[in-house]
Design a protein around this motif. Structure first.
Motif, PDB file in Angstrom:
ATOM      1  N   GLN A   1       2.327   1.621  -3.504  1.00  0.00           N
ATOM      2  CA  GLN A   1       1.324   2.141  -4.432  1.00  0.00           C
ATOM      3  C   GLN A   1       1.095   3.629  -4.204  1.00  0.00           C
ATOM      4  OE1 GLN A   1      -2.006   3.372  -3.899  1.00  0.00           O
ATOM      5  NE2 GLN A   1      -2.255   3.639  -6.109  1.00  0.00           N
ATOM      6  N   ARG A   2       1.055   4.040  -2.952  1.00  0.00           N
ATOM      7  CA  ARG A   2       0.844   5.460  -2.643  1.00  0.00           C
ATOM      8  C   ARG A   2       1.996   6.301  -3.187  1.00  0.00           C
ATOM      9  NH1 ARG A   2       0.018   5.596   3.157  1.00  0.00           N
ATOM     10  NH2 ARG A   2       2.262   5.835   3.368  1.00  0.00           N
ATOM     11  N   SER A   3       3.204   5.787  -3.088  1.00  0.00           N
ATOM     12  CA  SER A   3       4.373   6.506  -3.590  1.00  0.00           C
ATOM     13  C   SER A   3       4.332   6.673  -5.104  1.00  0.00           C
ATOM     14  CB  SER A   3       5.647   5.764  -3.172  1.00  0.00           C
ATOM     15  OG  SER A   3       6.796   6.422  -3.627  1.00  0.00           O
TER      16      SER A   3
ATOM     17  N   VAL B   1      -2.061  13.901  -0.364  1.00  0.00           N
ATOM     18  CA  VAL B   1      -2.179  13.542   1.050  1.00  0.00           C
ATOM     19  C   VAL B   1      -1.690  14.723   1.888  1.00  0.00           C
ATOM     20  CG1 VAL B   1      -1.467  11.950   2.866  1.00  0.00           C
ATOM     21  CG2 VAL B   1      -1.883  11.100   0.540  1.00  0.00           C
TER      22      VAL B   1
ATOM     23  N   ARG C   1       1.401   6.711  -6.987  1.00  0.00           N
ATOM     24  CA  ARG C   1       0.051   6.984  -7.461  1.00  0.00           C
ATOM     25  C   ARG C   1      -0.037   8.180  -8.403  1.00  0.00           C
ATOM     26  NH1 ARG C   1       0.681   9.792  -2.944  1.00  0.00           N
ATOM     27  NH2 ARG C   1      -0.507  11.711  -2.599  1.00  0.00           N
TER      28      ARG C   1
ATOM     29  N   GLN D   1       6.280  10.107  -0.529  1.00  0.00           N
ATOM     30  CA  GLN D   1       4.874   9.716  -0.558  1.00  0.00           C
ATOM     31  C   GLN D   1       3.975  10.781  -1.186  1.00  0.00           C
ATOM     32  OE1 GLN D   1       3.582   6.671   0.718  1.00  0.00           O
ATOM     33  NE2 GLN D   1       5.748   6.133   0.695  1.00  0.00           N
TER      34      GLN D   1
ATOM     35  N   ASP E   1       2.626   6.681   8.686  1.00  0.00           N
ATOM     36  CA  ASP E   1       1.649   5.594   8.816  1.00  0.00           C
ATOM     37  C   ASP E   1       1.494   5.178  10.277  1.00  0.00           C
ATOM     38  OD1 ASP E   1       0.844   5.085   6.086  1.00  0.00           O
ATOM     39  OD2 ASP E   1       2.884   4.411   5.745  1.00  0.00           O
TER      40      ASP E   1
ATOM     41  N   GLN F   1       3.302  13.709   0.008  1.00  0.00           N
ATOM     42  CA  GLN F   1       2.500  14.165   1.136  1.00  0.00           C
ATOM     43  C   GLN F   1       2.914  15.584   1.517  1.00  0.00           C
ATOM     44  OE1 GLN F   1       3.737  11.290   4.065  1.00  0.00           O
ATOM     45  NE2 GLN F   1       1.860  10.098   3.874  1.00  0.00           N
TER      46      GLN F   1
ATOM     47  N   GLU G   1      -6.601  10.427  -7.189  1.00  0.00           N
ATOM     48  CA  GLU G   1      -5.601   9.900  -6.261  1.00  0.00           C
ATOM     49  C   GLU G   1      -5.345  10.805  -5.066  1.00  0.00           C
ATOM     50  OE1 GLU G   1      -4.523   6.960  -6.332  1.00  0.00           O
ATOM     51  OE2 GLU G   1      -5.274   6.375  -8.298  1.00  0.00           O
TER      52      GLU G   1
ATOM     53  N   ALA H   1       0.830  -1.211   0.000  1.00  0.00           N
ATOM     54  CA  ALA H   1       0.000   0.000   0.000  1.00  0.00           C
ATOM     55  C   ALA H   1       0.861   1.256   0.000  1.00  0.00           C
ATOM     56  CB  ALA H   1      -0.933  -0.003   1.208  1.00  0.00           C
TER      57      ALA H   1
END
Length: 501
Positions: free
Chosen positions: A66-68, A201, A70, A227, A142, A229, A198, A63
């Motif tokens: 994938q976030r990295s 974040v 996206r 990420q 996280d 973010q 997407e 996960a």
């Protein structure tokens, strides 16, 4: 939360010989929720980490990986995007590979299923932390934000530790800023749709202690490239979002960029934490016009770094604004990338004044820019009846601005303030007073005028006799301050505001 420590130190040369074997037999477990990181797995992870260009994907939580990936942002020549800003320093890696330094590995058992691996180098008083969920690497956020609140908007996925720090005015402002910047960067409809799907974040921290726990840095806000973010104590940190958006436009780009351009773009379109675009750009114009700092001084990396960031960022921001008005977007982005590179040495590549527009063009731009400052001083007051008046004075509507003739500072509150929002800045400015939804503080005092927005913690407009080439007498003989502020500085019409001293 438990804090069980399992320290171990690598001394035995025979153990080192078996690293290759460990990489095969100590792979991360597939059932990560029920497993804990073991010393053998920690050793194998670090061994992979120390390999030149070693791919650690198999160690990363799917996960998180994938976030990295996206948003499709990649950095040229970089294998492990997920480690940007969290990796071991390269000189430490080289020394450990060459057995010139000794490492220690410590596993802290955190709230299930998390653990923290600390890689220490005692001789250098150095340590780096890595967080795991089960046996898979995750981002520090996280773990630290696992119990935070959540919300979504058109372009953002928010997490926040304190709901009272969050309000929808700031969210709407961020969405509007993203839409405007995507248009400026000419991002196509497919790119806009991808960002809407997407999301960016955004982790809203209550204070700098939370920031440091998550990022390792003592700062008010940062863009985490690993990420994509934004982590910030500001609920509308447009400067950091601007960094992300230009990377999103370029998609595949070098990791390092000369700060004159990197910070310049972010200041040109996003301001800087706690100060609006206009305030930052007006400061840049003053620096250039007064010759206190001129753009040629900060073209070299050393010159940029030698000046206080509040100066170098502001002036580079105005200069990027100038280039964006003078050049096509394609030319600006080509110049931006020409002064970027895969190694940190690229940041030191000189920006030659000869490759930029003539200095006199920028001088004319600064002169024109200063004619449109958001706080202005009309020669005379309006003759018609004021829009609003009270014991504090009066406010007039000038079509594109509001004219104020007031005797004291004012607090402006809309009829529908955001429910449950609490402004920390209000409590700092007015200790002991209860916050009641005030949106603006219009502060007047000797030599200064400030318009501060409590909803986004941003100084929207500012005038100071110490930061202008044309000082003003702000207060007349009967104690009244007379000035005008552009309506662009306000998020709500003043007709809708409750006004109090």
């Amino acid at each position: 939360m438990s804090n069980k420590h399992l320290p171990f130190v690598t001394h035995d040369p025979l153990f080192i010989l078996f690293i290759s074997l460990l990489l095969l037999i100590a792979r991360p477990a597939s059932s990560q929720e029920s497993e804990r990181l073991t010393p053998a797995q920690a050793e194998a992870f670090v061994a992979r980490l120390l390999q030149p260009n070693g791919d650690i994907s198999e160690w990363v939580d799917p996960a998180v990986l994938q976030r990295s990936r996206r948003l499709g942002i990649e950095y040229q020549g970089l294998v492990n995007k997920v480690l940007i800003q969290y990796d071991l320093a390269n000189p430490i890696k080289i020394a450990l590979r060459g057995k010139k330094l000794r490492k220690t590995l410590t596993i802290d058992t955190l709230e299930a299923p998390f653990s923290r691996l600390i890689v220490g180098v005692p001789e250098k008083d150095y340590a780096q932390q890595f967080y795991f969920r089960g046996t898979r690497l995750v981002a520090p956020a996280d773990y630290h934000t696992r119990n935070w609140g959540e919300a979504e908007s058109r372009y953002f996925r928010f997490r926040f530790s304190e709901p009272a720090d969050f309000n929808h005015y700031a969210v709407e402002e961020l969405d509007r800023f993203v839409a405007e910047t995507l248009a400026l960067l000419e991002v196509d409809s497919a790119g806009q749709a991808l960002l809407e799907q997407e999301k960016i974040v955004y982790l809203l921290c209550h204070d700098t202690d939370e920031m440091k726990a998550i990022t390792g840095f003592e700062s008010r806000g940062i863009y985490i490239l690993a990420q994509d973010q934004i982590i910030s104590t500001f609920n509308s940190h447009r400067h950091e979002v601007a960094h992300l958006l230009i990377n999103f436009k370029l998609r595949k780009l070098p990791l390092y960029t000369h700060p004159f351009l990197q910070e310049g773009f972010a200041c040109a379109v996003g301001g800087r934490g706690g100060k609006s675009v206009r305030v930052i750009n007006e400061l840049g114009a003053f620096l250039q016009a007064s010759r206190f700092v001129v753009y040629e001084d900060i073209l070299p990396l050393q010159g940029f770094q030698d000046h206080d960031p509040s100066l170098s960022y502001a002036l580079s921001g105005l200069y990027s604004r100038f280039l964006l008005s003078r050049w096509t977007l394609a030319d600006y982005l080509a110049f931006y990338q020409a002064h970027s590179g895969r190694s940190e040495r690229a940041r030191g590549k000189p920006l030659q004044a000869g490759s930029l527009p003539p200095a006199e063009e920028f001088a004319r731009y600064v002169e024109t820019f200063q004619l449109d400052n958001w706080i202005a001083f009309p020669d005379s007051a309006p003759e018609e009846a004021p829009l609003r008046e009270g014991t504090w004075g009066g406010i007039w509507d000038l079509d594109d601005a509001y004219y104020f003739r007031i005797r004291s500072s004012l607090r402006l509150t809309p009829a529908d303030p955001p429910a449950d929002f609490r402004s920390r800045e209000f409590e700092e400015i007015f200790p002991g007073e209860s916050y009641r939804g005030q949106m603006y503080l219009l502060e007047v005092k000797e030599g200064e005028i400030k318009l501060f927005n409590f909803y986004n913690a941003v100084l929207e407009a500012f005038f100071s006799n110490g930061l202008t080439t044309a000082p003003r007498v702000l207060r007349n003989a009967v104690g009244e301050y007379g000035f005008a502020i552009s309506k662009k500085a306000f998020g709500r019409p003043l007709e809708e505001m409750q006004i109090s001293e």
